[in-house]
Design an enzyme around this catalytic site. Structure first.
Site, short mmCIF file in Angstrom:
data_model
loop_
_atom_site.label_atom_id
_atom_site.label_comp_id
_atom_site.label_asym_id
_atom_site.label_seq_id
_atom_site.Cartn_x
_atom_site.Cartn_y
_atom_site.Cartn_z
CG ASP A 173 -6.17 5.30 -0.80
OD1 ASP A 173 -5.01 5.25 -0.35
OD2 ASP A 173 -7.12 4.72 -0.26
CG ASP A 222 -0.47 0.14 2.48
OD1 ASP A 222 0.76 0.30 2.59
OD2 ASP A 222 -1.24 0.11 3.45
CB CYS A 260 -2.33 -21.56 18.24
SG CYS A 260 -1.73 -20.34 19.40
CB CYS A 277 -6.48 -20.80 21.42
SG CYS A 277 -5.39 -20.85 20.00
CB CYS A 290 -2.93 -21.19 23.26
SG CYS A 290 -3.19 -19.50 22.72
ZN LIG Z 1 -3.58 -19.58 20.51
#
Ligand SMILES: [Zn+2]
Length: 497
Positions: A119, A84, A275, A273, A278
């Site tokens: 923009d 961007d 992941c 979670c 975690c």
């Molecule tokens: Zn997690």
């Protein structure tokens, strides 16, 4: 470059393949924002998490002379890179002046796969005139670089749509951007205030207005779609790609993303979670860690959540269950409930693009009166309203105790044999009336509904049935199996009209 092929559709959402110089990008997808000056999360780490795309800021790259040669030489040929222009900095600090042509020429030189020009974001402007100026300037800037855009068609150029929460301006901006030549992608600038204050209804309105005023085949980006829970709603309306720095900005502020909401780390006793972060740490352990380490781990978790949400949305599209997925999300937070109800205002638009035939034939899951607004039911109600009956007399069988498909139900067969001169229709919640003759076709043959259907669904179903009965001029209607049915009130419908 820039060919976009749609592979699967559900509601107005889709799974697509965007052709770029560095490979095929499967959408919907999320572009994590990488700030080249801060390396809390590196491109290498993104790769190891399975991201093959990111967005970075060409203004910062240019100002700090970070790229010598082409951008992929620095970040890897296996990454799809979007740049961007730095407009966000202008919005935030209001004092950065950078010639549009200069920044676009620079982008043409370093050759990202996808690039945005400089923009003028409407941002949080709450004055119509001021918002209109941002729309006008953005359109002018799109035109003033048309020579560079046309010469560099190996880059997919993005034309931003502005207007903020002023829907008339979003409509104008979308139509004009759509007409501007050379741009392979369109993007909606979303006011961050809508996201931060959970004003999702306005966001949904502006996505709908923008999408319904541009070509369906052009890939569509949403700037700043930074939390997982808004992704399914945006995708359902036809958004293909997202970008955001929220994962890292939130992490610096101890904010933890889930698929439903944002938590403060201090408020979490457990991690909901699994992941890698975690699974290894507890909230307490993260809080006791130094800020740098904690920010990084929280950012990684937040990225996993974005990725997971994209996966869930894609699988829902694949199964034709995006509507059901939105229903599920709706009950996780009042703001998402509002988002869901806002989306239903556009059920005609959703029905228009929802495929008539979905990949795998599967049952429609019906829950409450909102389910009557899913495309399959709307389509059935349209069909039944225009259905030409062959016989003068009809028998309506209340079908909530029957097995589907109705044409094979023993009770229906017996009634059919005894009443040759009658047209047989089965009355059931959600669908209203189903002609026995067409009860084997999808979705009349495959559905699941609750054992106890709620009163509002019953009332709305009865209204539908009454309307259909009045439209047709049967000389006689008989009701069967209705005394103990949830639709027993059907018998009080005045059929003498
Ligand atoms: Zn997690």
């Amino acid at each position: 470059m820039g060919d976009f092929e749609v592979k699967d559709e559900d509601l107005a959402g889709r799974i697509g393949i965007l052709e770029t110089r560095h490979g095929k990008l499967e959408t919907p997808t999320f572009f994590p924002v990488i700030n080249p000056l801060k390396t809390e999360i590196s491109v290498k780490e993104l790769k190891s998490m399975g991201f093959n795309n990111f967005i970075t800021n060409s203004f910062i790259l240019r100002k700090n002379n970070i790229i010598q040669g082409k951008i992929h030489e620095k970040f890897g040929e296996d990454m799809i890179i979007m740049t961007d222009s730095g407009a966000y900095q202008i919005l935030e600090y209001g004092d950065i002046y950078q010639e549009n042509r200069d920044i676009v020429s620079y982008e043409a030189e370093i050759k990202p796969d996808i690039a945005v020009f400089l923009d003028v974001p409407t941002g949080n402007a709450d004055d119509w005139e001021e918002a209109k100026t941002t729309v006008r300037l953005t359109l002018e800037r799109g035109k003033e670089i048309s020579d560079i855009v046309k010469l560099n068609q190996d880059i997919i150029w993005v034309h931003p749509i502005q207007g903020g929460s002023f829907l008339d301006l979003v409509e104008y901006s979308a139509k004009e951007a759509n007409k501007t030549e050379g741009f392979g992608m369109l993007a909606l600038g979303s006011p961050t205030v809508l996201m931060e204050k959970y004003r999702y209804s306005t966001l949904i309105d502006s996505i709908y207005v923008a999408k319904s005023n541009v070509s369906r085949g052009v890939p569509f980006h949403l700037f700043g779609g930074g939390v997982p829970h808004i992704i399914p709603f945006a995708v359902a309306l036809g958004v293909d790609t997202f970008d955001s720095a929220s994962y890292i900005i939130f992490a610096r502020d101890n904010r933890y993303l889930t698929g439903e909401r944002t938590y403060r780390l201090e408020d979490l006793e457990y991690f909901p979670c699994s992941c890698p972060v975690c699974s290894k740490y507890s909230p307490k352990e993260l809080l006791e860690m130094n800020k740098e380490g904690r920010t990084k781990l929280l950012a990684i978790h937040n990225l996993w959540k974005m990725k997971e949400e994209i996966g869930k949305v894609k699988q829902s599209i694949k199964e034709g269950r995006l509507f059901e997925y939105l229903q599920q999300k709706a009950y996780s937070h009042p703001a998402l409930y509002s988002a869901f109800r806002s989306i239903l205002k556009y059920s005609v638009y959703l029905e228009k693009y929802d495929p008539r035939v979905k990949g795998k034939v599967r049952g429609v899951l019906l829950f409450d009166s909102y389910s009557m607004q899913r495309p399959e039911i709307i389509r059935h109600l349209n069909y039944i309203s225009s259905y030409r009956h062959k016989k003068e007399k009809a028998i309506i069988i209340c079908g909530d105790k029957l097995t589907s498909p109705f044409s094979s139900d023993p009770k229906v067969k017996a009634i059919q044999n005894r009443n040759k001169g009658f047209e047989l229709l089965v009355a059931i919640p959600f669908y209203g009336l189903v002609p026995v003759l067409s009860s084997e076709s999808y979705p009349m043959s495959q559905f699941e509904m609750p054992e106890e259907v709620d009163n509002q669904t019953i009332e709305e179903t009865l209204k539908v049935i009454e309307k259909i009965i009045k439209q047709r001029n049967y000389s006689e209607i008989r009701f069967m199996e209705c005394e103990k049915s949830v639709l027993s009130h059907i018998m009080s419908i005045n059929t003498s009209l």
